[in-house]
Write an enzyme that holds these catalytic residues in place. Structure first.
Site, PDB file in Angstrom:
ATOM      1  N   GLU A   1       0.833  -1.199   0.000  1.00 28.40           N
ATOM      2  CA  GLU A   1       0.000   0.000   0.000  1.00 28.40           C
ATOM      3  C   GLU A   1       0.868   1.249   0.000  1.00 28.40           C
ATOM      4  O   GLU A   1       1.938   1.283   0.615  1.00 28.40           O
ATOM      5  CB  GLU A   1      -0.915   0.008   1.227  1.00 28.40           C
ATOM      6  CG  GLU A   1      -1.904  -1.146   1.223  1.00 28.40           C
ATOM      7  CD  GLU A   1      -2.823  -1.159   2.432  1.00 28.40           C
ATOM      8  OE1 GLU A   1      -3.978  -1.577   2.267  1.00 28.40           O
ATOM      9  OE2 GLU A   1      -2.391  -0.767   3.529  1.00 28.40           O
TER      10      GLU A   1
ATOM     11  N   CYS B   1       1.222  -2.366  15.667  1.00 25.62           N
ATOM     12  CA  CYS B   1       1.195  -2.047  14.242  1.00 25.62           C
ATOM     13  C   CYS B   1       0.483  -3.131  13.443  1.00 25.62           C
ATOM     14  O   CYS B   1       0.797  -4.324  13.573  1.00 25.62           O
ATOM     15  CB  CYS B   1       2.623  -1.872  13.727  1.00 25.62           C
ATOM     16  SG  CYS B   1       2.738  -1.467  11.974  1.00 25.62           S
TER      17      CYS B   1
ATOM     18  N   CYS C   1      -1.011   6.100  10.226  1.00 25.67           N
ATOM     19  CA  CYS C   1       0.179   5.505  10.823  1.00 25.67           C
ATOM     20  C   CYS C   1      -0.181   4.224  11.578  1.00 25.67           C
ATOM     21  O   CYS C   1      -1.050   4.227  12.448  1.00 25.67           O
ATOM     22  CB  CYS C   1       0.809   6.522  11.771  1.00 25.67           C
ATOM     23  SG  CYS C   1       2.257   5.936  12.645  1.00 25.67           S
TER      24      CYS C   1
ATOM     25  N   CYS D   1       6.307  -5.189  15.883  1.00 27.70           N
ATOM     26  CA  CYS D   1       5.788  -4.194  16.834  1.00 27.70           C
ATOM     27  C   CYS D   1       4.310  -4.501  17.113  1.00 27.70           C
ATOM     28  O   CYS D   1       3.513  -4.597  16.172  1.00 27.70           O
ATOM     29  CB  CYS D   1       5.946  -2.782  16.269  1.00 27.70           C
ATOM     30  SG  CYS D   1       7.663  -2.347  15.902  1.00 27.70           S
TER      31      CYS D   1
ATOM     32  N   CYS E   1       3.386   8.453   1.144  1.00 23.35           N
ATOM     33  CA  CYS E   1       3.965   7.510   2.096  1.00 23.35           C
ATOM     34  C   CYS E   1       4.315   6.227   1.331  1.00 23.35           C
ATOM     35  O   CYS E   1       3.426   5.570   0.776  1.00 23.35           O
ATOM     36  CB  CYS E   1       2.960   7.238   3.209  1.00 23.35           C
ATOM     37  SG  CYS E   1       3.563   6.141   4.492  1.00 23.35           S
TER      38      CYS E   1
ATOM     39  N   CYS F   1       6.205  -6.960   7.418  1.00 28.66           N
ATOM     40  CA  CYS F   1       7.296  -6.398   8.225  1.00 28.66           C
ATOM     41  C   CYS F   1       7.823  -7.476   9.156  1.00 28.66           C
ATOM     42  O   CYS F   1       7.071  -8.313   9.647  1.00 28.66           O
ATOM     43  CB  CYS F   1       6.801  -5.198   9.039  1.00 28.66           C
ATOM     44  SG  CYS F   1       8.133  -4.352   9.954  1.00 28.66           S
TER      45      CYS F   1
END
Length: 348
Positions: A91, A118, A330, A115, A104, A111
Protein backbone atom coordinates in the site's frame (compact mmCIF):
# COMPACT_ATOMS: atom_id res chain seq x y z
CA UNK A 1 17.35 -8.28 -18.30
CA UNK A 2 17.94 -5.00 -16.45
CA UNK A 3 15.03 -2.99 -15.15
CA UNK A 4 15.08 0.52 -16.55
CA UNK A 5 13.78 1.82 -13.20
CA UNK A 6 16.81 0.46 -11.35
CA UNK A 7 19.28 2.55 -13.36
CA UNK A 8 20.35 6.04 -12.44
CA UNK A 9 21.06 8.47 -15.26
CA UNK A 10 24.76 7.65 -15.57
CA UNK A 11 24.09 3.91 -15.58
CA UNK A 12 21.35 4.23 -18.18
CA UNK A 13 23.51 6.41 -20.42
CA UNK A 14 26.42 3.97 -20.20
CA UNK A 15 24.19 0.97 -20.86
CA UNK A 16 22.54 2.60 -23.88
CA UNK A 17 25.88 3.61 -25.40
CA UNK A 18 27.18 0.05 -24.97
CA UNK A 19 24.11 -1.21 -26.86
CA UNK A 20 24.70 1.21 -29.73
CA UNK A 21 22.01 3.83 -29.05
CA UNK A 22 22.62 7.50 -29.75
CA UNK A 23 23.95 9.42 -26.79
CA UNK A 24 20.84 11.58 -26.36
CA UNK A 25 18.54 8.55 -25.84
CA UNK A 26 19.19 8.54 -22.09
CA UNK A 27 18.03 12.17 -21.83
CA UNK A 28 14.87 11.38 -23.76
CA UNK A 29 14.01 8.32 -21.70
CA UNK A 30 14.75 10.01 -18.37
CA UNK A 31 12.60 12.98 -19.33
CA UNK A 32 9.71 10.69 -20.28
CA UNK A 33 9.98 8.71 -17.03
CA UNK A 34 10.70 11.37 -14.45
CA UNK A 35 9.34 14.60 -15.92
CA UNK A 36 6.30 13.37 -17.86
CA UNK A 37 5.65 10.14 -15.87
CA UNK A 38 5.22 8.08 -19.04
CA UNK A 39 5.19 4.41 -18.05
CA UNK A 40 5.29 2.58 -21.39
CA UNK A 41 8.01 2.58 -24.05
CA UNK A 42 5.31 2.67 -26.75
CA UNK A 43 4.16 6.08 -25.48
CA UNK A 44 7.64 7.62 -25.89
CA UNK A 45 6.75 8.70 -29.41
CA UNK A 46 9.79 10.93 -30.08
CA UNK A 47 11.88 7.73 -30.00
CA UNK A 48 11.88 5.76 -33.25
CA UNK A 49 9.66 2.70 -33.37
CA UNK A 50 12.70 0.52 -34.08
CA UNK A 51 14.43 1.76 -30.93
CA UNK A 52 11.25 1.39 -28.87
CA UNK A 53 10.99 -2.25 -29.88
CA UNK A 54 14.65 -2.80 -29.04
CA UNK A 55 14.21 -1.12 -25.66
CA UNK A 56 11.34 -3.47 -24.83
CA UNK A 57 13.57 -6.44 -25.62
CA UNK A 58 16.58 -5.17 -23.68
CA UNK A 59 15.06 -3.60 -20.56
CA UNK A 60 12.27 -4.68 -18.25
CA UNK A 61 9.74 -2.02 -17.33
CA UNK A 62 7.30 -3.31 -14.73
CA UNK A 63 4.77 -1.08 -13.00
CA UNK A 64 2.50 -2.40 -10.22
CA UNK A 65 -1.22 -2.70 -10.86
CA UNK A 66 -3.58 -0.59 -8.75
CA UNK A 67 -5.86 -3.31 -7.37
CA UNK A 68 -7.86 -1.02 -5.06
CA UNK A 69 -8.22 2.69 -4.41
CA UNK A 70 -9.73 4.11 -1.23
CA UNK A 71 -10.37 7.81 -0.72
CA UNK A 72 -11.28 9.77 2.38
CA UNK A 73 -12.52 13.09 1.05
CA UNK A 74 -12.57 15.05 4.29
CA UNK A 75 -8.89 14.45 5.03
CA UNK A 76 -7.87 14.46 1.33
CA UNK A 77 -6.23 11.08 1.78
CA UNK A 78 -6.03 8.37 -0.89
CA UNK A 79 -4.75 4.84 -0.28
CA UNK A 80 -3.65 2.75 -3.25
CA UNK A 81 -3.34 -1.04 -2.99
CA UNK A 82 -0.65 -2.08 -5.46
CA UNK A 83 -0.36 -5.62 -6.84
CA UNK A 84 3.23 -6.64 -7.55
CA UNK A 85 4.29 -9.14 -10.21
CA UNK A 86 4.28 -12.01 -7.68
CA UNK A 87 0.69 -11.15 -6.64
CA UNK A 88 1.81 -9.65 -3.31
CA UNK A 89 0.01 -6.47 -2.29
CA UNK A 90 1.59 -3.34 -0.83
CA UNK A 91 0.00 0.00 0.00
CA UNK A 92 1.03 3.58 -0.67
CA UNK A 93 -0.80 6.62 0.69
CA UNK A 94 -1.12 10.17 -0.65
CA UNK A 95 -2.14 12.99 1.72
CA UNK A 96 -2.91 16.49 0.45
CA UNK A 97 -2.84 19.55 2.70
CA UNK A 98 -2.86 22.90 0.93
CA UNK A 99 0.12 23.00 -1.43
CA UNK A 100 1.75 20.05 0.31
CA UNK A 101 1.26 16.57 -1.15
CA UNK A 102 2.94 13.80 0.83
CA UNK A 103 3.34 10.25 -0.45
CA UNK A 104 3.97 7.51 2.10
CA UNK A 105 6.12 4.82 0.43
CA UNK A 106 6.32 1.16 1.48
CA UNK A 107 9.60 -0.78 1.84
CA UNK A 108 8.59 -4.40 2.45
CA UNK A 109 5.77 -6.83 1.86
CA UNK A 110 4.73 -7.08 5.50
CA UNK A 111 7.30 -6.40 8.22
CA UNK A 112 9.77 -8.47 10.24
CA UNK A 113 9.96 -6.30 13.39
CA UNK A 114 6.80 -7.47 15.15
CA UNK A 115 5.79 -4.19 16.83
CA UNK A 116 2.65 -5.21 18.72
CA UNK A 117 0.68 -2.00 18.03
CA UNK A 118 1.20 -2.05 14.24
CA UNK A 119 -1.20 -3.67 11.77
CA UNK A 120 1.57 -4.35 9.26
CA UNK A 121 3.38 -6.51 11.81
CA UNK A 122 0.36 -8.81 11.85
CA UNK A 123 1.08 -9.73 8.23
CA UNK A 124 4.47 -11.15 9.10
CA UNK A 125 7.37 -10.70 6.70
CA UNK A 126 7.29 -11.86 3.09
CA UNK A 127 10.10 -9.99 1.32
CA UNK A 128 11.80 -6.65 0.76
CA UNK A 129 10.93 -4.48 -2.20
CA UNK A 130 13.26 -4.09 -5.16
CA UNK A 131 14.65 -0.74 -6.33
CA UNK A 132 12.18 -0.90 -9.21
CA UNK A 133 9.27 -1.39 -6.79
CA UNK A 134 10.37 1.59 -4.72
CA UNK A 135 10.70 3.89 -7.73
CA UNK A 136 7.57 2.62 -9.47
CA UNK A 137 5.39 3.46 -6.44
CA UNK A 138 6.28 7.12 -6.86
CA UNK A 139 6.10 7.18 -10.67
CA UNK A 140 2.77 5.35 -10.79
CA UNK A 141 1.07 7.74 -8.38
CA UNK A 142 2.59 10.75 -10.19
CA UNK A 143 1.19 9.31 -13.43
CA UNK A 144 -2.29 8.71 -11.99
CA UNK A 145 -2.60 12.05 -10.19
CA UNK A 146 -0.92 14.11 -12.92
CA UNK A 147 1.70 15.66 -10.65
CA UNK A 148 4.48 14.52 -8.41
CA UNK A 149 4.31 14.72 -4.61
CA UNK A 150 6.02 17.58 -2.79
CA UNK A 151 7.25 15.31 0.02
CA UNK A 152 8.22 11.65 0.26
CA UNK A 153 8.10 9.74 3.53
CA UNK A 154 9.36 6.17 3.73
CA UNK A 155 6.93 5.28 6.49
CA UNK A 156 4.72 2.71 4.78
CA UNK A 157 4.74 -1.05 5.15
CA UNK A 158 7.98 -2.50 6.53
CA UNK A 159 11.19 -1.18 8.06
CA UNK A 160 13.11 0.86 5.44
CA UNK A 161 16.47 0.28 7.11
CA UNK A 162 16.11 -3.48 6.82
CA UNK A 163 16.25 -2.83 3.07
CA UNK A 164 18.98 -0.21 3.01
CA UNK A 165 20.77 -1.24 -0.18
CA UNK A 166 17.63 -0.88 -2.28
CA UNK A 167 16.46 2.19 -0.36
CA UNK A 168 19.73 4.05 -1.00
CA UNK A 169 19.69 3.17 -4.71
CA UNK A 170 16.03 4.23 -5.05
CA UNK A 171 16.56 7.55 -3.26
CA UNK A 172 19.58 8.17 -5.48
CA UNK A 173 17.43 7.65 -8.59
CA UNK A 174 14.54 9.77 -7.32
CA UNK A 175 16.88 12.61 -6.34
CA UNK A 176 18.96 12.47 -9.54
CA UNK A 177 19.11 15.99 -11.00
CA UNK A 178 18.78 14.60 -14.54
CA UNK A 179 15.45 12.99 -13.72
CA UNK A 180 12.92 13.33 -10.91
CA UNK A 181 15.28 15.75 -9.11
CA UNK A 182 13.53 15.28 -5.78
CA UNK A 183 15.11 17.42 -3.05
CA UNK A 184 16.64 15.39 -0.22
CA UNK A 185 15.31 17.86 2.33
CA UNK A 186 11.81 16.83 1.23
CA UNK A 187 12.48 13.15 1.98
CA UNK A 188 12.11 11.50 5.40
CA UNK A 189 12.90 7.93 6.39
CA UNK A 190 11.17 6.54 9.48
CA UNK A 191 12.92 3.75 11.37
CA UNK A 192 12.56 1.76 14.58
CA UNK A 193 16.18 2.73 15.30
CA UNK A 194 18.48 0.47 13.24
CA UNK A 195 21.58 2.36 14.34
CA UNK A 196 24.26 1.19 11.84
CA UNK A 197 21.88 1.72 8.93
CA UNK A 198 20.92 5.23 10.07
CA UNK A 199 24.61 6.11 9.95
CA UNK A 200 25.03 4.49 6.55
CA UNK A 201 22.02 6.34 5.13
CA UNK A 202 23.26 9.69 6.44
CA UNK A 203 26.74 9.13 5.00
CA UNK A 204 25.05 8.79 1.60
CA UNK A 205 22.43 11.51 2.07
CA UNK A 206 23.32 13.90 4.92
CA UNK A 207 20.38 16.22 4.16
CA UNK A 208 17.74 13.54 4.41
CA UNK A 209 15.24 13.54 7.28
CA UNK A 210 15.42 10.79 9.91
CA UNK A 211 12.43 9.95 12.12
CA UNK A 212 12.93 7.43 14.92
CA UNK A 213 9.87 5.57 16.19
CA UNK A 214 10.47 5.51 19.96
CA UNK A 215 7.07 5.04 21.67
CA UNK A 216 8.53 4.43 25.13
CA UNK A 217 11.50 5.64 27.14
CA UNK A 218 11.44 2.54 29.35
CA UNK A 219 13.64 -0.29 28.05
CA UNK A 220 11.39 -3.10 29.30
CA UNK A 221 8.22 -1.51 28.01
CA UNK A 222 9.73 -0.59 24.65
CA UNK A 223 10.93 -4.17 24.21
CA UNK A 224 7.39 -5.39 24.88
CA UNK A 225 6.03 -2.94 22.30
CA UNK A 226 8.92 -3.20 19.84
CA UNK A 227 11.03 -6.38 20.10
CA UNK A 228 13.81 -4.73 18.06
CA UNK A 229 14.64 -2.81 21.27
CA UNK A 230 16.52 -5.90 22.44
CA UNK A 231 19.08 -5.25 19.70
CA UNK A 232 18.88 -1.46 19.52
CA UNK A 233 17.78 -0.26 22.96
CA UNK A 234 16.76 3.27 23.88
CA UNK A 235 20.09 4.04 25.58
CA UNK A 236 22.07 3.04 22.48
CA UNK A 237 19.83 5.05 20.16
CA UNK A 238 20.29 8.22 22.21
CA UNK A 239 24.01 7.65 22.69
CA UNK A 240 24.25 7.41 18.90
CA UNK A 241 22.21 10.59 18.42
CA UNK A 242 24.43 12.38 20.92
CA UNK A 243 27.86 11.17 19.77
CA UNK A 244 27.12 11.27 16.03
CA UNK A 245 25.41 14.67 16.05
CA UNK A 246 27.59 16.00 13.23
CA UNK A 247 26.15 13.38 10.85
CA UNK A 248 22.76 15.06 10.99
CA UNK A 249 22.33 18.13 8.79
CA UNK A 250 18.69 18.19 9.90
CA UNK A 251 17.44 17.60 13.42
CA UNK A 252 16.12 14.04 13.81
CA UNK A 253 12.47 13.57 14.70
CA UNK A 254 11.47 11.42 17.66
CA UNK A 255 8.09 9.82 16.99
CA UNK A 256 5.96 8.78 19.97
CA UNK A 257 2.61 7.03 19.55
CA UNK A 258 0.24 7.68 22.46
CA UNK A 259 -1.47 4.44 23.53
CA UNK A 260 -4.14 4.55 26.21
CA UNK A 261 -2.87 3.62 29.69
CA UNK A 262 0.37 2.27 28.25
CA UNK A 263 2.77 5.17 27.61
CA UNK A 264 0.62 8.30 28.05
CA UNK A 265 0.95 9.36 31.69
CA UNK A 266 2.44 12.66 32.82
CA UNK A 267 5.35 10.63 34.22
CA UNK A 268 5.90 9.21 30.72
CA UNK A 269 5.92 12.77 29.37
CA UNK A 270 8.50 13.82 31.97
CA UNK A 271 10.74 10.89 31.02
CA UNK A 272 10.41 11.74 27.34
CA UNK A 273 11.41 15.34 28.07
CA UNK A 274 14.39 14.22 30.14
CA UNK A 275 15.60 11.91 27.39
CA UNK A 276 15.11 14.24 24.43
CA UNK A 277 16.48 17.36 26.15
CA UNK A 278 19.93 15.76 25.72
CA UNK A 279 19.93 16.34 21.96
CA UNK A 280 18.59 18.84 19.40
CA UNK A 281 15.57 17.13 17.87
CA UNK A 282 11.90 17.47 17.00
CA UNK A 283 9.28 15.52 18.93
CA UNK A 284 6.27 14.27 17.01
CA UNK A 285 3.40 12.96 19.12
CA UNK A 286 1.02 10.64 17.26
CA UNK A 287 -2.38 9.32 18.38
CA UNK A 288 -2.66 5.56 18.27
CA UNK A 289 -4.76 4.50 15.26
CA UNK A 290 -6.92 1.45 16.04
CA UNK A 291 -7.24 -1.47 13.64
CA UNK A 292 -8.86 -4.92 13.68
CA UNK A 293 -7.14 -7.58 15.74
CA UNK A 294 -5.49 -5.22 18.23
CA UNK A 295 -6.90 -4.29 21.65
CA UNK A 296 -4.90 -1.09 22.12
CA UNK A 297 -6.88 2.15 22.24
CA UNK A 298 -6.16 5.77 21.38
CA UNK A 299 -5.02 7.69 24.46
CA UNK A 300 -7.67 9.46 26.52
CA UNK A 301 -4.93 11.54 28.19
CA UNK A 302 -3.57 13.38 25.17
CA UNK A 303 -4.22 16.91 26.50
CA UNK A 304 -2.43 16.42 29.86
CA UNK A 305 0.46 14.75 28.04
CA UNK A 306 0.70 17.62 25.56
CA UNK A 307 0.54 20.20 28.34
CA UNK A 308 3.38 18.47 30.14
CA UNK A 309 5.44 18.36 26.94
CA UNK A 310 5.36 22.14 26.75
CA UNK A 311 8.25 22.01 29.24
CA UNK A 312 10.52 20.39 26.65
CA UNK A 313 13.45 22.32 25.20
CA UNK A 314 12.77 20.93 21.73
CA UNK A 315 9.83 21.67 19.43
CA UNK A 316 6.81 19.43 20.01
CA UNK A 317 4.10 18.78 17.42
CA UNK A 318 0.97 16.66 17.52
CA UNK A 319 0.10 14.81 14.33
CA UNK A 320 -3.64 14.68 13.66
CA UNK A 321 -4.22 11.39 11.87
CA UNK A 322 -5.42 11.37 8.28
CA UNK A 323 -6.99 8.34 6.65
CA UNK A 324 -8.06 6.46 9.79
CA UNK A 325 -11.42 5.57 8.26
CA UNK A 326 -9.80 3.82 5.30
CA UNK A 327 -7.00 2.25 7.37
CA UNK A 328 -4.41 4.50 5.77
CA UNK A 329 -3.02 6.21 8.88
CA UNK A 330 0.18 5.51 10.82
CA UNK A 331 0.28 1.86 11.91
CA UNK A 332 -2.79 0.79 9.91
CA UNK A 333 -1.31 -0.43 6.60
CA UNK A 334 -2.17 -4.12 6.29
CA UNK A 335 -4.42 -4.46 3.23
CA UNK A 336 -7.48 -4.25 5.49
CA UNK A 337 -10.71 -4.39 3.51
CA UNK A 338 -12.77 -1.25 3.92
CA UNK A 339 -15.36 0.92 2.22
CA UNK A 340 -13.94 3.70 0.06
CA UNK A 341 -16.46 6.10 1.61
CA UNK A 342 -15.90 6.25 5.35
CA UNK A 343 -16.42 8.97 7.94
CA UNK A 344 -13.31 10.21 9.73
CA UNK A 345 -12.60 12.12 12.90
CA UNK A 346 -9.79 14.50 11.96
CA UNK A 347 -7.25 15.29 9.27
CA UNK A 348 -3.53 15.71 8.97
Amino acid sequence: MKSILELNYSELKESLLEKGYRKYRADQIYKHLYKRFILDFDDMTDISKIDREKLKEEFSFIIPEISERHEEEESKTIKFNLKLTDENIIETVVISAGNRVTQCVSSEVGCRLGCVFCATAGLGYNRSLTVEEYVSQVLLISNKTGSRPTNLVFMGMGEPLMNTDNLIKAIGILSDMQGFDFGLRKITVSTAGIIPEIERLLLNFPNIGIAISLNSTNEKQRTELMPINQKYPVKDIFNFLSTKRTLFKRRPTIEYILIDKINDSEKDADQLIKLTDRIPCKINLIPYNPHPGCDFKRSTRIDPFLNRMMNAKNAVTFRQSAGTGIYAACGQLANIKTSSETEIEDDE
